[in-house]
Design a protein around this motif. Sequence first.
Motif, short mmCIF file in Angstrom:
data_model
loop_
_atom_site.label_atom_id
_atom_site.label_comp_id
_atom_site.label_asym_id
_atom_site.label_seq_id
_atom_site.Cartn_x
_atom_site.Cartn_y
_atom_site.Cartn_z
N ARG A 341 0.86 -1.19 0.00
CA ARG A 341 0.00 0.00 0.00
C ARG A 341 0.90 1.24 0.00
N HIS A 389 -0.45 2.00 -5.18
CA HIS A 389 0.17 0.81 -4.61
C HIS A 389 1.45 0.48 -5.37
N GLU A 441 0.30 -5.62 1.92
CA GLU A 441 -1.07 -6.13 1.95
C GLU A 441 -1.16 -7.62 1.63
N ARG A 554 -0.77 -13.40 4.15
CA ARG A 554 -1.16 -12.02 4.43
C ARG A 554 -0.43 -11.54 5.69
#
Length: 554
Positions: A341, A389, A441, A554
Motif C-alpha cells: 500500500r 500501490h 497487503e 497475508r
Amino acid sequence: MSPRTEPDWTTRPVPGARPRVLIIGAGVGGMATGCYAQMSGMDTRILEKHVLPGGCCTAWSRDGYIFDYCIEWLVGTAEGNDAHRIWRELGALDGKTIRNFELFNRVVDENGRSVTFYNDPDRLEAHLLEVSPADARLIRSFCRDLRRFIGIELYPFLKPAALRTPRENLALLRTVLPAFRLFWRTAATQMHAFSDRFQDPLLRRAFRNIFFQDHEVFPLLPYLFNMAAAHNDNAGFPQGGSLGLSRSIEDRYTSLGGAVTYRARAEEILVENDRAVGVRLKNGARYYADHVVSACDGRTTVYDLLGGQYTSPRIDRLYNEMVDRPGMMYPGVVSAFAGVRGGLDPGEPHSTTYLLSESDAARLPGVLQGSVVVQNRSHYSDGFAPPGHSVIHCTYLSDFAYWKSLRVADRRTYRARKIEVADFLRHFLERRHPGLGERIEVMDVASPATLERYTGNLRGSILGWMSFTEAEDLVSGTVNKERMRLPGLRGFSQAGQWAGMGSLIRSAASGRFVVQYLCEELGLPFRAEESPGTGPWNPDRLGRLPQLDQWRAR
C-alpha cells in the motif's frame, strides 16, 4: 491478400501443399519458431499445455497486483543492432516504452556498507575508488575493459554458424579480431579469481553479485558485456514486462496466420520409419505435420515424448551426467512478491542484493547462497499495481530437491515453509525500511517446485544450462553439428532454452535458427520482416491472468 484456409491438423499433410509444422510449447522459443515459419511460407500450430503464452516469461495476478516473474533486463532494447532486429521481427517491443537504469545493481552487506555498480564506467570508477582507494589498480582495470566493451556491438543471433556465408564470417571476424585479446582474456578470467584479488572485503563479495546473485562459474566477459549493453540502453526493461513481451509475440504470431491451442499437453511425438509425423496429446487427440519442433523441456522431449530412442553420447551426457554436476545448471529460485500500500522511495535503486548474516541466511528455507535480491518492480514499468500501490520482488537461489520433496511428501509443511519465507522477508524489509512491513497487503511465494509444475522445466530451472561451462559446449554441438536435430530422427527439431541456452534473446534466436535450417532442407527462401506495429501498448493486452493456486500469505 485473401485469407488462407486453415489446414485440418487431424489428417495427414497433403503432398505438394504448404509445409505444415507442429510446435510443442508456446514459450518465446516456440512462438519465435512459429513466427519465422509463417513468414517463410509454412503453416504452423503451437500446442501449449498452459493457458498463457511465454513459458517462464510470464506473470500472474493476486488481489489486483501483477507479479512479473521473468525479465530483469532484456538485451536488444536499443535500436541499431541484431538483437533488436529480432525483437522487431517478432513484434515483442511494438508500441512499448523502455525503462533504462543508471545502475545495474547495488550490493549491501550485513553491516550496511554498500557498493553501486553504475553502468557509466567513469561514474563507476569514481565510486569504487571512494569505497576502496587501496584497490585502485583492479578498479581501473575493470572500468577500462568496460569502456572497451561499450564500443563493441556483437550480437550473433541472426544466423547459426553452420549457415553463415564466407562474407558473413568475414564481417564477424572484422568485429571480433580487433578485440580478440580482450575477449580471450576476460573469458579466461573467472570472476571469483578476479574478485578475490580485492583488498576490501565488500568488493570481494560485491563483484560476484553484479548479476544479482553469484553466478559461480562465470568469467568476467558476461559482466562486462551486459553492463556495456546497459550503458548503451540496450539492456532495458520493456513496458508490460515478461507477460507483455510474450503477449506481443503471440499477437505477432497470430497476425501472421499462426494458431495456438492451449490446454494441449503433448504426450508423445509420433514417429514412423524414423520420421516425426505428428503429436499425440494427453487427451488422445492426434495432430499431424510435415515437421515437428519441440520447444519444451529438453529432457522431457528426448526421454518422454520420444521414449529415449534418439539420443547420442553428447545428449546422454547432458541429461544423465551434467544435471548432477555442480555448476552445470542454473539452480532454482524462490520468488516472493509483496503487494504494498502506497509508493516506494523513488531514490532507492531498482535492484539491491543484500548479503545476509549467518543467522538470517539460516532462516531462509532451502537457501543456497547467503543473499536476497530485492527489486522495486513498480520502478520498472507501469501497470503492475493498483493506483497508489507498489510491488516488490524478492528472490534467492534455492535447492529444488528440498522444495520438491516437501511438496510431494508433506504438502502442509511445504506451505508452512512458504509462510516462513513470507514472514522473514516482511520483517527483513521492515528492518531495512521502517514502516514498510505494515504496508504490505499481500505476499505470494513461488518455489522452484512451482516453476516445474507450471512449465515442466527440469528441476525448476528458469535458465537451464549454465553458460561458460562444459554443458554449454555440449549444447552448442546440437546447434552446429546436429543442426538442432536429434540423431537418426528426420522431420524433427528442437528450439527454446534447452536447445539455444537460457536467455530470452537466445531462445528467440533458436527459433530463427530452426526455421533457417528447415528452409534450407525444404528449398524455401527464409524470410524475416519487421512487425508493422499495433499502436501503443496497453496493460489490458495482458488479458485475463490466472492465479497460480489459492495459497497466499497475508
